[in-house]
Design an enzyme around this catalytic site. Structure first.
Site, PDB file in Angstrom:
ATOM      1  N   HIS A 132     -11.322  22.075  -9.651  1.00  0.00           N
ATOM      2  CA  HIS A 132     -10.158  21.100  -9.949  1.00  0.00           C
ATOM      3  C   HIS A 132     -10.719  20.080 -10.450  1.00  0.00           C
ATOM      4  CE1 HIS A 132      -8.027  24.000  -6.655  1.00  0.00           C
ATOM      5  NE2 HIS A 132      -7.403  24.284  -8.054  1.00  0.00           N
TER       6      HIS A 132
ATOM      7  N   GLU B 247     -13.827  21.330   1.728  1.00  0.00           N
ATOM      8  CA  GLU B 247     -12.870  20.321   1.417  1.00  0.00           C
ATOM      9  C   GLU B 247     -13.447  19.155   1.787  1.00  0.00           C
ATOM     10  OE1 GLU B 247     -10.198  20.494  -0.681  1.00  0.00           O
ATOM     11  OE2 GLU B 247      -9.463  22.366  -0.455  1.00  0.00           O
TER      12      GLU B 247
END
Ligand SMILES: [Zn+2]
Length: 407
Positions: A170, A373
């Site tokens: 991303h 994350e």
């Protein structure tokens, strides 16, 4: 005549053995002193000095002097001033000379343009040509080559099970390329981790979405997807982590709208970046197998494992996934106190279909597959300040080292 020559040879041999010619001058305790010179003492100053730093000057001379000669020098001149108390200490601050342009730790104090990320990998690899190579993992929709580094240990290239690490899928998750680069840098430059380098073949690709990454630097800092268009639609980009060809067709974990942040694409695996990443996973599955797969994202501070597409389903080695993640969670907390949440991804965070970890677990037959994350939990989100790069990469590496020891 002959005996004299032999004596001279013996003498020079003995001399060389006692005073090796390669020994470096030790300037510990030496001072730099600026002295007011006059013609009548100039020769004496030069004989007391180890070096004259500004030899062209006549009235004010800067000299390097050994501790033994300081007193005599000062007594000789009308005026003197110490410019540096310890030349040896100053040289130490200058640092060791590096034969190769191996990147230094200062890389991890700032974010960098895409071209510099490529250069970082090249420079790192150039310092360790015997145990690393630059690898390419396909090509983006705009023609950029997905570039990674393959690192191996004493068993030789390609001899061990693979550890596959992907970063910056991303585009806006900038901390993730910095972090995965830190992994590669530690593995090659820090001898502490030799046993891990000897245990696995590492395939680290810090930026698997180069077009999106460049776009975040030129146009929109918060862009997420790749830069692929859809015929007849003005919206741009597929979500590379919703495009993997496993359970891609399942509803609820991605969007079918090209304008959505999680647009899954028109067909499973139709993003060129995914074709390259899938080929890498499939190829390693077919050779030595994959021990550990890590897909590094931000933010939220999670360690997640399969499955994303079904919140009730558990991997057959779910308990091992959990115990390895638990130890990694503790290792991270021990470094910095940063708290991570762990669990199967769908039930812990949210549903995802066509995700990398579901693919690597089932199709790639990886023993362990995790999504990280990274920091933070939302205060800065994707735009983590530069002063958090170093603490983030260090704590995350502690978690990954724990996993590598367990895997
Ligand atoms: Zn992400």
């Amino acid at each position: 005549m002959k005996s004299i020559l032999v004596s001279m040879l013996l003498l020079s041999t003995t001399f060389c053995a006692v005073v090796p010619s390669v020994k470096k001058v030790d300037y510990s305790g030496f001072k730099v002193i600026r002295v007011a010179s006059t013609d009548d003492v100039k020769d004496q100053i030069e004989s007391l000095a180890a070096h004259v730093l500004n030899p062209g000057k006549s009235t004010e001379i800067d000299v390097v002097v050994s501790p033994d000669n300081v007193e005599a020098l000062i007594a000789l001149v009308a005026e003197s001033k110490v410019l540096n108390e310890d030349v040896g200490a100053a040289l130490a601050e200058e640092g060791e000379m590096q034969t190769y342009a191996v990147p230094s730790e200062s890389w991890f104090t700032a974010y960098h343009p895409y071209a510099d990320h490529l250069q970082f990998l090249k420079d790192l690899q150039a310092g360790y040509t015997g145990q690393s190579e630059i690898v390419t993992v396909g090509t983006s929709i705009q023609g950029r080559v997905l570039t990674g580094i393959h690192i191996w240990g004493s068993g030789g290239k390609g001899s061990k099970p693979a550890v596959v690490i992907h970063g910056n899928v991303h585009a806006r998750e900038w901390i993730t390329s910095m972090t995965t680069e830190y992994f590669a840098w530690q593995l090659l430059t820090n001898a502490t981790f030799k046993s891990l380098v000897d245990k696995f073949d590492f395939y680290i690709t810090p930026i698997v979405n180069p077009d999106g990454f460049v776009y975040t630097q030129t146009t929109d800092r918060l862009w997420r997807k790749n830069r692929q268009t859809v015929s007849g639609n003005t919206c741009v980009g597929r979500d590379i982590n919703r495009n993997w060809p496993y359970k891609w067709e399942v509803a609820g974990g991605a969007s079918t709208s090209p304008c959505s942040e999680t647009y899954k694409g028109q067909v499973a695996g139709d993003a060129p970046e995914n074709k390259g990443l899938k080929a890498q996973v499939d190829s390693l599955k077919g050779s030595r197998g994959i021990s550990l797969y890590l897909d590094v994202h931000s933010y939220g501070q999670y360690i997640l494992w399969p499955y994303g597409y079904d919140c009730n389903l558990r991997a057959e080695n779910d308990a091992q996934h959990r115990s390895i993640a638990t130890r990694a969670q503790s290792a991270i907390r021990a470094v910095s106190g940063t708290a991570y949440t762990i669990g199967p991804s769908c039930s812990t965070l949210y549903a995802t279909t066509g995700s990398s970890t579901d693919y690597t677990d089932v199709q790639g037959n990886a023993t362990y597959s995790y999504t990280y994350e990274l920091r933070d939990t939302g205060s800065y989100g994707f735009t983590l300040p530069a002063n958090q790069i170093k603490p983030t990469v260090v704590e995350t590496w502690a978690g990954v080292v724990s996993m590598l020891k367990d895997a």
